[in-house]
Design a protein around this motif. Structure first.
Motif, short mmCIF file in Angstrom:
data_model
loop_
_atom_site.label_atom_id
_atom_site.label_comp_id
_atom_site.label_asym_id
_atom_site.label_seq_id
_atom_site.Cartn_x
_atom_site.Cartn_y
_atom_site.Cartn_z
N GLY A 53 -15.31 13.91 45.09
CA GLY A 53 -14.37 11.75 44.37
C GLY A 53 -12.70 12.60 43.85
N PRO A 54 -12.86 11.19 43.58
CA PRO A 54 -10.94 11.06 42.95
C PRO A 54 -10.68 12.34 42.84
CG PRO A 54 -12.07 9.29 42.15
CD PRO A 54 -12.87 10.07 43.10
N ASN A 55 -10.89 11.99 41.91
CA ASN A 55 -10.23 13.31 40.60
C ASN A 55 -10.47 14.84 41.36
OD1 ASN A 55 -10.04 11.84 38.46
ND2 ASN A 55 -12.06 12.06 37.90
N GLY A 56 -11.76 14.95 42.07
CA GLY A 56 -11.12 16.43 43.04
C GLY A 56 -10.20 16.37 44.20
N ALA A 57 -10.42 15.08 44.68
CA ALA A 57 -8.98 15.18 45.75
C ALA A 57 -7.50 15.63 44.83
CB ALA A 57 -9.29 13.57 46.46
N GLN A 58 -7.63 15.03 43.39
CA GLN A 58 -6.32 14.88 43.38
C GLN A 58 -6.15 15.84 42.54
OE1 GLN A 58 -6.66 11.77 39.64
NE2 GLN A 58 -7.06 10.39 40.82
N ALA A 59 -7.34 17.03 42.50
CA ALA A 59 -6.67 18.28 41.85
C ALA A 59 -6.44 19.41 42.90
CB ALA A 59 -8.26 18.64 41.28
N LEU A 60 -7.06 19.28 43.90
CA LEU A 60 -6.90 19.15 45.57
C LEU A 60 -5.93 19.00 46.00
CD1 LEU A 60 -10.38 19.17 47.19
CD2 LEU A 60 -8.58 21.12 46.76
N ALA A 61 -5.12 17.80 46.02
CA ALA A 61 -3.94 17.69 45.98
C ALA A 61 -2.80 18.45 45.37
CB ALA A 61 -3.60 15.97 45.95
N GLU A 62 -3.32 18.57 44.02
CA GLU A 62 -2.29 19.81 43.19
C GLU A 62 -2.69 20.63 43.95
OE1 GLU A 62 -3.59 19.35 38.92
OE2 GLU A 62 -3.81 17.30 38.98
N ALA A 63 -3.22 21.18 44.44
CA ALA A 63 -3.29 22.79 44.90
C ALA A 63 -2.39 22.66 45.72
CB ALA A 63 -3.97 23.29 44.78
N LEU A 64 -2.46 21.54 46.94
CA LEU A 64 -1.71 21.43 47.89
C LEU A 64 -0.09 21.71 47.64
CD1 LEU A 64 -3.63 19.18 50.20
CD2 LEU A 64 -3.20 21.29 50.53
N VAL A 65 0.46 21.32 46.32
CA VAL A 65 1.81 21.70 46.07
C VAL A 65 2.60 23.17 45.71
CG1 VAL A 65 3.48 20.60 44.79
CG2 VAL A 65 1.38 19.31 45.18
N ILE A 66 1.02 23.98 45.30
CA ILE A 66 1.35 24.99 45.19
C ILE A 66 1.07 26.00 46.02
CG2 ILE A 66 1.45 26.71 43.20
CD1 ILE A 66 0.37 24.70 41.35
N ASN A 67 -0.41 25.82 46.90
CA ASN A 67 -0.28 26.56 47.74
C ASN A 67 0.74 26.91 49.22
OD1 ASN A 67 -2.48 27.36 50.57
ND2 ASN A 67 -3.78 28.42 48.36
N ALA A 68 0.86 28.35 50.01
CA ALA A 68 1.25 28.48 50.53
C ALA A 68 0.89 28.55 51.52
CB ALA A 68 2.46 29.37 50.01
N THR A 69 -0.27 28.87 51.75
CA THR A 69 -1.71 29.53 53.28
C THR A 69 -2.69 28.52 53.67
OG1 THR A 69 -3.25 30.44 51.40
CG2 THR A 69 -1.23 31.69 51.95
N LEU A 70 -2.75 27.27 52.76
CA LEU A 70 -4.13 27.16 53.67
C LEU A 70 -3.05 25.97 54.57
CD1 LEU A 70 -6.78 26.22 52.85
CD2 LEU A 70 -6.88 24.28 51.82
N THR A 71 -4.24 26.40 55.48
CA THR A 71 -3.78 25.71 56.83
C THR A 71 -4.87 24.27 57.00
OG1 THR A 71 -5.13 27.21 58.39
CG2 THR A 71 -2.80 27.41 57.76
N THR A 72 -5.94 24.29 57.27
CA THR A 72 -7.03 23.46 57.42
C THR A 72 -7.32 22.34 55.74
OG1 THR A 72 -7.37 23.77 59.78
CG2 THR A 72 -8.63 22.91 58.82
N LEU A 73 -8.11 21.35 55.09
CA LEU A 73 -8.19 21.17 54.81
C LEU A 73 -9.31 19.95 55.10
CD1 LEU A 73 -9.38 20.38 51.82
CD2 LEU A 73 -7.13 19.42 51.32
N SER A 74 -10.61 20.11 55.64
CA SER A 74 -11.71 19.16 55.53
C SER A 74 -12.37 18.63 54.19
CB SER A 74 -12.95 19.80 56.38
OG SER A 74 -13.51 18.57 57.12
N LEU A 75 -12.04 16.92 54.36
CA LEU A 75 -12.89 15.98 53.49
C LEU A 75 -13.73 15.35 53.53
CD1 LEU A 75 -9.03 16.21 50.92
CD2 LEU A 75 -12.02 17.27 50.37
#
Length: 214
Positions: A53-75
């Motif tokens: 849902g949108p809340n989960g996507a928003q939370a994942l977006a927050e993680a993308l701002v901080i995370n420096a290793t994730l190269t692939t994200l599938s939603l």
């Protein structure tokens, strides 16, 4: 399931995590996000066909701002809606490691377009964007204008987007000036013979496109 998600997310050696079709909702996404903010090994996270849902996507977006290793994200197949897509757009402005973002959702056409534009003009790492979301009219034009100046995106998947001859004409014009796109998927659209013809004309000029799927 939530406990399993927490254990998998906390694993410090796991580089690829597939949690497809697990009925994961926003609370499960939140658990993943907590780990992603500090995880230094995870490179791929697939949440295909869940219910973040949108809340989960928003939370994942927050993680993308901080995370420096994730190269692939599938939603793929998550109902992230407009607010979730917009949060991902904002994250793309600062994230410098994500190279593949997969968004299969039929209600975020405009937001995917924004993500595409921002990914090319602001984000310098994104090379693959999948957004299967029934784009029409001005949305096709916006994407076309965006990848005229694209300097990083090499794969663009626009299959099943209800693109007609007019859309293929706009894409053809963009291909003539784009110098990095190598793979373009236009499978299952409505471009017709005339649309195919204008795209093949662009191929005579485009020096980098190696794969065109119709």
């Amino acid at each position: 399931m939530l406990e399993k998600i927490k254990r998998d997310a906390a694993n410090s050696t796991l580089t690829t995590l597939y949690l497809n079709s697990n009925s994961i909702e926003s609370n499960g996404a939140q658990a993943l996000v907590k780990a992603l903010k500090t995880n230094a090994t995870r490179t791929t996270l697939s949440l295909y066909s869940n219910s973040t849902g949108p809340n989960g996507a928003q939370a994942l977006a927050e993680a993308l701002v901080i995370n420096a290793t994730l190269t692939t994200l599938s939603l793929y197949g998550n109902s992230i809606e407009s607010s979730g897509a917009q949060a991902l757009v904002e994250a793309l402005k600062t994230n410098s490691t994500l190279t593949t973002l997969e968004l299969l959702n039929k209600v975020i056409a405009f937001e995917c377009t924004l993500a595409l534009i921002l990914a090319r003009k602001i984000n310098t790492s994104l090379i693959t964007l999948h957004g299967n979301d029934l784009i029409k009219g001005n949305t096709v034009g916006a994407r076309s204008e965006a990848f005229k100046t694209n300097s990083t995106l090499t794969t663009l998947n626009l299959n099943r987007h209800s693109i007609t001859y007019n859309g293929s004409r706009l894409l053809s014009a963009a291909l003539k000036t784009n110098s990095v796109l190598t793979i373009l998927n236009l499978d299952h659209n409505s471009i017709g013979d005339n649309g195919a013809e204008v795209l093949f004309e662009a191929l005579k000029i485009s020096s980098r496109l190696t794969t065109l799927e119709l």
